[in-house]
Design an enzyme around this catalytic site. Structure first.
Site, PDB file in Angstrom:
ATOM      1  N   HIS A  34       0.860  -1.183   0.000  1.00 39.80           N
ATOM      2  CA  HIS A  34       0.000   0.000   0.000  1.00 39.80           C
ATOM      3  C   HIS A  34       0.899   1.237   0.000  1.00 39.80           C
ATOM      4  O   HIS A  34       2.126   1.134  -0.090  1.00 39.80           O
ATOM      5  CB  HIS A  34      -0.951  -0.018   1.197  1.00 39.80           C
ATOM      6  CG  HIS A  34      -0.279  -0.270   2.516  1.00 39.80           C
ATOM      7  ND1 HIS A  34       0.597   0.625   3.101  1.00 39.80           N
ATOM      8  CD2 HIS A  34      -0.333  -1.326   3.374  1.00 39.80           C
ATOM      9  CE1 HIS A  34       1.031   0.157   4.249  1.00 39.80           C
ATOM     10  NE2 HIS A  34       0.491  -1.038   4.447  1.00 39.80           N
ATOM     11  N   GLU A  35       0.275   2.414   0.110  1.00 36.74           N
ATOM     12  CA  GLU A  35       1.030   3.669   0.028  1.00 36.74           C
ATOM     13  C   GLU A  35       2.099   3.781   1.116  1.00 36.74           C
ATOM     14  O   GLU A  35       3.127   4.433   0.923  1.00 36.74           O
ATOM     15  CB  GLU A  35       0.074   4.864   0.105  1.00 36.74           C
ATOM     16  CG  GLU A  35      -0.779   5.063  -1.132  1.00 36.74           C
ATOM     17  CD  GLU A  35       0.034   5.465  -2.352  1.00 36.74           C
ATOM     18  OE1 GLU A  35       1.064   6.137  -2.177  1.00 36.74           O
ATOM     19  OE2 GLU A  35      -0.346   5.089  -3.468  1.00 36.74           O
ATOM     20  N   HIS A  37       4.011   1.355   2.269  1.00 40.49           N
ATOM     21  CA  HIS A  37       5.196   0.663   1.748  1.00 40.49           C
ATOM     22  C   HIS A  37       5.897   1.511   0.680  1.00 40.49           C
ATOM     23  O   HIS A  37       7.127   1.623   0.662  1.00 40.49           O
ATOM     24  CB  HIS A  37       4.804  -0.677   1.118  1.00 40.49           C
ATOM     25  CG  HIS A  37       4.252  -1.683   2.080  1.00 40.49           C
ATOM     26  ND1 HIS A  37       2.948  -2.099   2.027  1.00 40.49           N
ATOM     27  CD2 HIS A  37       4.833  -2.350   3.109  1.00 40.49           C
ATOM     28  CE1 HIS A  37       2.746  -2.991   2.985  1.00 40.49           C
ATOM     29  NE2 HIS A  37       3.873  -3.155   3.655  1.00 40.49           N
ATOM     30  N   GLY A 148       8.449   1.128   8.854  1.00 47.34           N
ATOM     31  CA  GLY A 148       7.408   2.086   9.194  1.00 47.34           C
ATOM     32  C   GLY A 148       7.201   2.187  10.697  1.00 47.34           C
ATOM     33  O   GLY A 148       7.328   1.208  11.429  1.00 47.34           O
ATOM     34  N   MET A 185      -2.458   2.828   7.620  1.00 44.14           N
ATOM     35  CA  MET A 185      -2.436   1.874   6.511  1.00 44.14           C
ATOM     36  C   MET A 185      -1.819   0.560   6.963  1.00 44.14           C
ATOM     37  O   MET A 185      -0.791   0.544   7.638  1.00 44.14           O
ATOM     38  CB  MET A 185      -1.670   2.447   5.332  1.00 44.14           C
ATOM     39  CG  MET A 185      -2.403   3.559   4.634  1.00 44.14           C
ATOM     40  SD  MET A 185      -1.586   4.040   3.089  1.00 44.14           S
ATOM     41  CE  MET A 185      -2.703   5.335   2.539  1.00 44.14           C
TER      42      MET A 185
END
Length: 281
Positions: A34-35, A37, A148, A185
């Site tokens: 997803h964004e 990553h 993240g 996310m």
């Protein structure tokens, strides 16, 4: 973009770049990209000559077999996203390639970091994380590795792994990427049904309330209020809420806003587990 399934082929490819003193950035993922990553890949591309992304659903870090079985797998879509993001190298091994015939984790000590929060509720989880991350670091030998901050405890564990094993690399944390409604996310978000998905932004809204409460309330008062907020929530169940110091992950006796503290939370939406955190500084 080059795609490898075998360790030796990847190693041979990387040896050419290492011989020219290229800086190698590494982004480990479990796929279902997803964004969030893609933001890690963007950080890597800005600061390295070559960016390597791994896609590997690591069996030894799952304490719940159902979660492992149902973890979303979208390899074709992932590779298309990586191509579009100008990723240089993708590594997609299977479990046999990484573990041979012995799919078990090693045993690690992280000076108590592993005993807090996630460690209390997911037996063996961080041993599994450390085992596979250590294997990837040994194989790829990155200059910089990107993780993240949604998995903030994992980030601190990996930093401690690099420190204790004297690994010559930088472990870099990157900000949490959120949906427009605030939900952090996560690859698991796609498993939420429409009702659960509509309810999930409550988690971040609650964390933002905690930031305000931290200026005037005690940890005990904040914790009680968080628990109370979930008593009437039919779709989300609180697993844990904690306030901890960023470096040690230990719970302070009281909140000192001059120090770096975070609020951490884990919530179940049915059988789907969601985690999030926020800085109190």
């Amino acid at each position: 973009m080059q795609v490898f399934k075998k360790k030796n082929a990847l190693k041979d490819c990387l040896s050419e770049f290492k011989a020219n003193n290229y800086h190698v950035g590494f982004v480990p993922t479990m796929g279902a990209l997803h964004e969030g990553h893609l933001s890690l890949i963007s950080h890597s591309k800005k600061n390295n000559d070559i960016t390597v992304v791994s896609i590997f659903v690591n069996p030894t870090q799952f304490d719940n077999t159902e979660d492992l079985e149902k973890y979303p797998k979208t390899l074709e879509e992932d590779l298309a996203l990586l191509e579009k993001a100008n990723c240089d190298i993708v590594f997609i091994p299977d479990a046999k390639e990484m573990y041979s015939d012995n799919i078990v984790s090693g045993t690690y000590s992280f000076d108590g970091l592993e005993n807090q929060m996630e460690g209390k509720y997911r037996s063996g989880h961080f041993d599994g994380v450390a085992t596979i991350v250590h294997a990837f670091f040994d194989l790829i030998k990155p200059t910089n590795a990107y993780f993240g901050e949604k998995d903030f405890q994992q980030l601190q564990i990996v930093k401690k792994l690099a420190e204790k094993k004297n690994l010559p690399l930088n472990v870099i944390g990157c900000p949490i990427f959120r949906e427009k409604d605030g939900l952090a996310m996560s690859s698991r978000n796609v498993r939420l049904n429409p009702e659960q998905r509509a309810a999930a932004p409550f988690i971040y809204k609650l964390l933002k309330k905690v930031v305000l409460q931290a200026k005037k309330n005690t940890i005990e008062e904040i914790s009680r209020q968080v628990e109370k907020e979930f008593e009437t929530n039919e779709l989300l169940n609180l697993e844990y809420f904690a306030i901890a110091e960023e470096d040690s992950l230990a719970s302070p006796k009281e909140i000192d806003l001059s120090k770096k503290n975070r609020a951490f939370i884990a919530v179940h939406a049915g059988n789907i587990r969601l985690i999030d955190n926020i800085s109190l500084s």
